[in-house]
Design an enzyme around this catalytic site. Structure first.
Site, PDB file in Angstrom:
ATOM      1  N   GLY A  46       5.458 -23.595 -26.288  1.00 33.61           N
ATOM      2  CA  GLY A  46       4.337 -22.821 -26.808  1.00 33.61           C
ATOM      3  C   GLY A  46       4.785 -21.435 -27.230  1.00 33.61           C
ATOM      4  O   GLY A  46       5.721 -20.878 -26.649  1.00 33.61           O
ATOM      5  N   GLN A  51       3.989 -12.722 -29.678  1.00 29.47           N
ATOM      6  CA  GLN A  51       5.371 -12.711 -29.181  1.00 29.47           C
ATOM      7  C   GLN A  51       6.391 -12.447 -30.286  1.00 29.47           C
ATOM      8  O   GLN A  51       7.528 -12.077 -30.007  1.00 29.47           O
ATOM      9  CB  GLN A  51       5.697 -14.051 -28.504  1.00 29.47           C
ATOM     10  N   CYS A  92       8.147 -18.319 -19.852  1.00 28.54           N
ATOM     11  CA  CYS A  92       7.667 -17.701 -21.088  1.00 28.54           C
ATOM     12  C   CYS A  92       8.870 -17.240 -21.885  1.00 28.54           C
ATOM     13  O   CYS A  92       9.801 -16.659 -21.322  1.00 28.54           O
ATOM     14  CB  CYS A  92       6.765 -16.505 -20.749  1.00 28.54           C
ATOM     15  N   LEU A  93       8.841 -17.492 -23.188  1.00 28.12           N
ATOM     16  CA  LEU A  93       9.967 -17.057 -24.025  1.00 28.12           C
ATOM     17  C   LEU A  93      10.092 -15.537 -24.033  1.00 28.12           C
ATOM     18  O   LEU A  93      11.165 -15.020 -24.322  1.00 28.12           O
ATOM     19  CB  LEU A  93       9.793 -17.589 -25.452  1.00 28.12           C
ATOM     20  N   HIS A 134      -2.176 -20.165 -21.247  1.00 31.12           N
ATOM     21  CA  HIS A 134      -1.042 -19.229 -21.256  1.00 31.12           C
ATOM     22  C   HIS A 134      -0.931 -18.533 -22.625  1.00 31.12           C
ATOM     23  O   HIS A 134      -0.786 -17.308 -22.699  1.00 31.12           O
ATOM     24  CB  HIS A 134       0.246 -20.008 -20.933  1.00 31.12           C
ATOM     25  N   GLU A 135      -1.025 -19.318 -23.702  1.00 30.78           N
ATOM     26  CA  GLU A 135      -0.851 -18.755 -25.052  1.00 30.78           C
ATOM     27  C   GLU A 135      -2.041 -17.880 -25.455  1.00 30.78           C
ATOM     28  O   GLU A 135      -1.867 -16.852 -26.110  1.00 30.78           O
ATOM     29  CB  GLU A 135      -0.644 -19.870 -26.077  1.00 30.78           C
ATOM     30  N   HIS A 138      -1.664 -14.425 -24.231  1.00 30.99           N
ATOM     31  CA  HIS A 138      -0.802 -13.588 -25.077  1.00 30.99           C
ATOM     32  C   HIS A 138      -1.615 -12.864 -26.144  1.00 30.99           C
ATOM     33  O   HIS A 138      -1.389 -11.679 -26.409  1.00 30.99           O
ATOM     34  CB  HIS A 138       0.256 -14.442 -25.786  1.00 30.99           C
TER      35      HIS A 138
HETATM   36  C1  QAP Z   1       4.437 -21.386 -21.966  1.00 33.66           C
HETATM   37  O1  QAP Z   1       6.726 -21.316 -22.408  1.00 33.66           O
HETATM   38  C2  QAP Z   1       4.295 -22.348 -20.830  1.00 33.66           C
HETATM   39  O2  QAP Z   1      12.693 -18.586 -19.553  1.00 33.66           O
HETATM   40  C3  QAP Z   1       5.517 -21.764 -22.955  1.00 33.66           C
HETATM   41  O3  QAP Z   1      15.063 -19.079 -20.706  1.00 33.66           O
HETATM   42  C4  QAP Z   1       5.343 -22.582 -19.953  1.00 33.66           C
HETATM   43  O4  QAP Z   1       7.931 -22.469 -23.877  1.00 33.66           O
HETATM   44  C5  QAP Z   1       3.114 -22.976 -20.623  1.00 33.66           C
HETATM   45  C6  QAP Z   1      11.590 -20.864 -22.180  1.00 33.66           C
HETATM   46  C7  QAP Z   1       5.193 -23.483 -18.907  1.00 33.66           C
HETATM   47  C8  QAP Z   1       2.965 -23.866 -19.589  1.00 33.66           C
HETATM   48  C9  QAP Z   1       4.009 -24.133 -18.735  1.00 33.66           C
HETATM   49  C10 QAP Z   1      11.572 -20.015 -21.093  1.00 33.66           C
HETATM   50  C11 QAP Z   1      12.817 -21.135 -22.771  1.00 33.66           C
HETATM   51  C12 QAP Z   1      10.387 -21.481 -22.726  1.00 33.66           C
HETATM   52  C13 QAP Z   1      12.732 -19.433 -20.608  1.00 33.66           C
HETATM   53  C14 QAP Z   1       7.922 -21.717 -22.934  1.00 33.66           C
HETATM   54  C15 QAP Z   1      13.954 -19.696 -21.221  1.00 33.66           C
HETATM   55  C16 QAP Z   1      13.998 -20.554 -22.298  1.00 33.66           C
HETATM   56  C17 QAP Z   1       9.129 -21.156 -22.316  1.00 33.66           C
HETATM   57 CO    CO Z   2       4.492 -16.975 -23.047  1.00 41.17          CO
END
Ligand code: QAP
Ligand code: CO
Length: 185
Positions: A46, A51, A92-93, A134-135, A138
């Site tokens: 996501g 972001q 989270c990215l 979550h999104e 943001h």
């Molecule tokens: C949000 O998050 C989310 O730390 C999206 O080193 C996450 O795509 C919603 C990511 C979990 C629900 C459950 C994170 C990639 C990606 C990192 C992501 C990383 C590389 C996070």
């Molecule tokens: Co995020």
């Protein structure tokens, strides 16, 4: 297509509240395409426009196992369909390498437009529901670390601030080396 740079916590620009998209047009579709490319490249499930420093209410999500179900949500909103909450270990990215449990509504009603201006109205649960919440946070300037204790959040902030300092130093050394190299040529 383009990979967009992702803002990282504690960048204050992540705290801006995004504005509604007034007209869904080619610019909106190009933004969504670039966001999807950036998300898949990371890889992530996501990404919100906030972001990538675009403060408009656009979100992309793909929670499918094979990464072949891209969803674009424009001007999205949600309402809980149950008081039941589920805890999920979120990442989270914009908060790379840190993960922690957050409790969110387990079943929600989603309302949005897709990239063609078609109305989306559907129920969501499981990971999709977590990701939508979550999104959407943001777009309102909120991050998953805001749900953690101050101690945890401060620890994450300090580690990321150090990472950013180190990255800035590395970039400076590299630029100096390049100048020296050119001076010798
Ligand atoms: C949000 O998050 C989310 O730390 C999206 O080193 C996450 O795509 C919603 C990511 C979990 C629900 C459950 C994170 C990639 C990606 C990192 C992501 C990383 C590389 C996070
Ligand atoms: Co995020």
């Amino acid at each position: 297509m383009a990979l967009l740079p992702i803002l990282e916590f504690p960048d204050p620009r992540l705290r801006k509240v995004a504005v509604d998209v007034v007209q869904i047009n080619d610019d909106t579709r190009q933004l969504a395409k670039d966001m999807l490319e950036t998300m898949y490249h990371a890889p992530g499930i996501g990404l919100a426009a906030s972001q990538v420093n675009v403060h408009q209410r656009v979100v992309v999500i793909d929670v499918s196992e094979d990464g072949d179900d891209p969803r674009v949500l424009v001007n999205p909103s949600w309402e809980p369909l149950t008081d039941e909450v589920q805890s999920y270990q979120e990442g989270c990215l914009s908060v790379p390498e840190f993960y922690d449990d957050v409790a969110r509504h387990s079943k929600i009603q989603l309302c949005a437009f897709d990239e063609n201006g078609e109305t989306i109205s559907e129920q969501a649960e499981g990971l999709f529901a977590v990701c939508i919440q979550h999104e959407l946070d943001h777009l309102n300037g909120k991050l998953f670390v805001d749900y953690l204790s101050r101690v945890k959040r401060d620890r994450i902030r300090k580690k990321l601030e150090k990472k950013h300092r180190d990255e800035a130093k590395d970039a400076l050394y590299e630029a100096r080396a390049k100048i020296d190299e050119e001076a010798q040529a």
